[in-house]
Motif scaffolding. Structure first.
Motif, PDB file in Angstrom:
ATOM      1  N   ILE A   1      18.188  26.824  47.322  1.00 22.11           N
ATOM      2  CA  ILE A   1      18.949  26.179  48.451  1.00 22.11           C
ATOM      3  C   ILE A   1      20.157  25.803  47.928  1.00 22.11           C
ATOM      4  O   ILE A   1      20.263  25.310  46.540  1.00 22.11           O
ATOM      5  CB  ILE A   1      18.246  24.966  48.809  1.00 22.11           C
ATOM      6  N   VAL A   2      21.232  26.057  48.627  1.00 21.61           N
ATOM      7  CA  VAL A   2      22.617  25.841  48.138  1.00 21.61           C
ATOM      8  C   VAL A   2      22.895  24.372  48.783  1.00 21.61           C
ATOM      9  O   VAL A   2      23.117  24.220  49.881  1.00 21.61           O
ATOM     10  CB  VAL A   2      23.705  26.723  48.403  1.00 21.61           C
ATOM     11  N   TYR A   3      23.206  23.275  48.088  1.00 26.05           N
ATOM     12  CA  TYR A   3      23.391  21.947  48.216  1.00 26.05           C
ATOM     13  C   TYR A   3      24.513  21.398  48.517  1.00 26.05           C
ATOM     14  O   TYR A   3      25.108  20.678  49.440  1.00 26.05           O
ATOM     15  CB  TYR A   3      22.531  20.975  47.501  1.00 26.05           C
ATOM     16  N   CYS A   4      25.636  22.251  47.857  1.00 29.17           N
ATOM     17  CA  CYS A   4      26.961  21.482  47.914  1.00 29.17           C
ATOM     18  C   CYS A   4      27.967  22.731  47.663  1.00 29.17           C
ATOM     19  O   CYS A   4      27.669  23.458  46.986  1.00 29.17           O
ATOM     20  CB  CYS A   4      27.173  20.463  47.075  1.00 29.17           C
ATOM     21  N   VAL A   5      29.019  22.739  48.576  1.00 27.04           N
ATOM     22  CA  VAL A   5      30.229  23.842  48.287  1.00 27.04           C
ATOM     23  C   VAL A   5      31.325  22.824  48.430  1.00 27.04           C
ATOM     24  O   VAL A   5      31.740  22.000  49.203  1.00 27.04           O
ATOM     25  CB  VAL A   5      30.268  24.935  49.494  1.00 27.04           C
ATOM     26  N   LYS A   6      32.336  23.466  47.450  1.00 27.81           N
ATOM     27  CA  LYS A   6      33.648  22.783  47.358  1.00 27.81           C
ATOM     28  C   LYS A   6      34.783  24.062  46.809  1.00 27.81           C
ATOM     29  O   LYS A   6      34.585  24.907  46.242  1.00 27.81           O
ATOM     30  CB  LYS A   6      33.797  21.680  46.253  1.00 27.81           C
ATOM     31  N   PHE A   7      35.993  23.893  47.510  1.00 29.62           N
ATOM     32  CA  PHE A   7      36.955  24.968  47.137  1.00 29.62           C
ATOM     33  C   PHE A   7      37.429  24.167  46.100  1.00 29.62           C
ATOM     34  O   PHE A   7      37.547  23.016  45.744  1.00 29.62           O
ATOM     35  CB  PHE A   7      38.198  24.711  48.373  1.00 29.62           C
ATOM     36  N   SER A   8      37.858  24.954  44.991  1.00 27.56           N
ATOM     37  CA  SER A   8      38.416  24.639  43.634  1.00 27.56           C
ATOM     38  C   SER A   8      39.868  24.650  43.579  1.00 27.56           C
ATOM     39  O   SER A   8      40.554  25.517  43.578  1.00 27.56           O
ATOM     40  CB  SER A   8      37.863  25.657  42.629  1.00 27.56           C
ATOM     41  N   PRO A   9      40.368  23.171  43.571  1.00 29.43           N
ATOM     42  CA  PRO A   9      41.921  23.140  43.569  1.00 29.43           C
ATOM     43  C   PRO A   9      42.315  23.683  42.304  1.00 29.43           C
ATOM     44  O   PRO A   9      43.721  23.933  42.141  1.00 29.43           O
ATOM     45  CB  PRO A   9      41.925  21.650  43.834  1.00 29.43           C
TER      46      PRO A   9
END
Length: 174
Positions: free
Chosen positions: A82-90
């Motif tokens: 399961i992928v719990y969290c995603v964020k774009f990398s600043p």
């Protein structure tokens, strides 16, 4: 181009809905479909004047949509749970003009994906249970990343040198 206030909702029915909330009544403006299981996390960002949404799901994938063209442009299959969290990398964008997503998973890892060039950049290992959340620092251009895990720790990572700087312990429950 007028600036709109958009609100994104993730659902547990495999679909991401986008609403225009600048009006007196919310109006559905886009629906993004592609995941085959629950969507756990979404993030929104702009790169080079284009709008993007990324998402992570129980189907073990990280997906990227081009909001302006209403289409999925990338899907990454490198997690084994399961992928719990995603964020774009600043950090990657501001320092190298790379379009990068960071994702955390129940497979105990944090992955970095270059969605413009369709490749995995790096993997952070160190947690001994699933990684439920990630967050980039609001300072130093997002150079630092925190990850929270079911192992009851928070890790502080230096994205520039791909190294764990500190493990914070003290939580007694997941």
């Amino acid at each position: 181009m007028p600036i709109k206030t958009l609100q994104y909702y993730l659902t547990y029915v495999y679909t991401i809905f986008m609403f225009d909330t600048f009006r007196s009544s919310s109006k559905l403006v886009n629906t993004f479909t592609g995941h085959t299981n629950w969507v756990r996390s979404i993030d929104y960002s702009t790169f080079g004047g284009c709008q993007f949404i990324c998402s992570g799901s129980d189907d073990e994938t990280v997906r990227v949509w081009d909001v302006d063209n209403n289409k999925q442009i990338q899907s990454f299959n490198g997690h084994s749970s399961i992928v719990y969290c995603v964020k774009f990398s600043p950090y990657h964008y501001h320092n190298n003009r790379q379009n990068v997503i960071c994702s955390s998973s129940d497979d105990k890892t944090v992955h970095f994906w270059d969605f413009k060039h369709n490749k995995q950049l790096q993997i952070f290992n160190g947690h001994i249970k699933g990684v439920y959340g990630i967050e980039f620092s609001q300072f130093n251009g997002g150079r630092y990343l925190c990850s929270g895990s079911g192992d009851k720790t928070i890790r502080l990572w230096d994205v520039e040198i791909s190294k764990s700087l500190h493990v914070f312990k003290g939580h007694d429950r997941v």
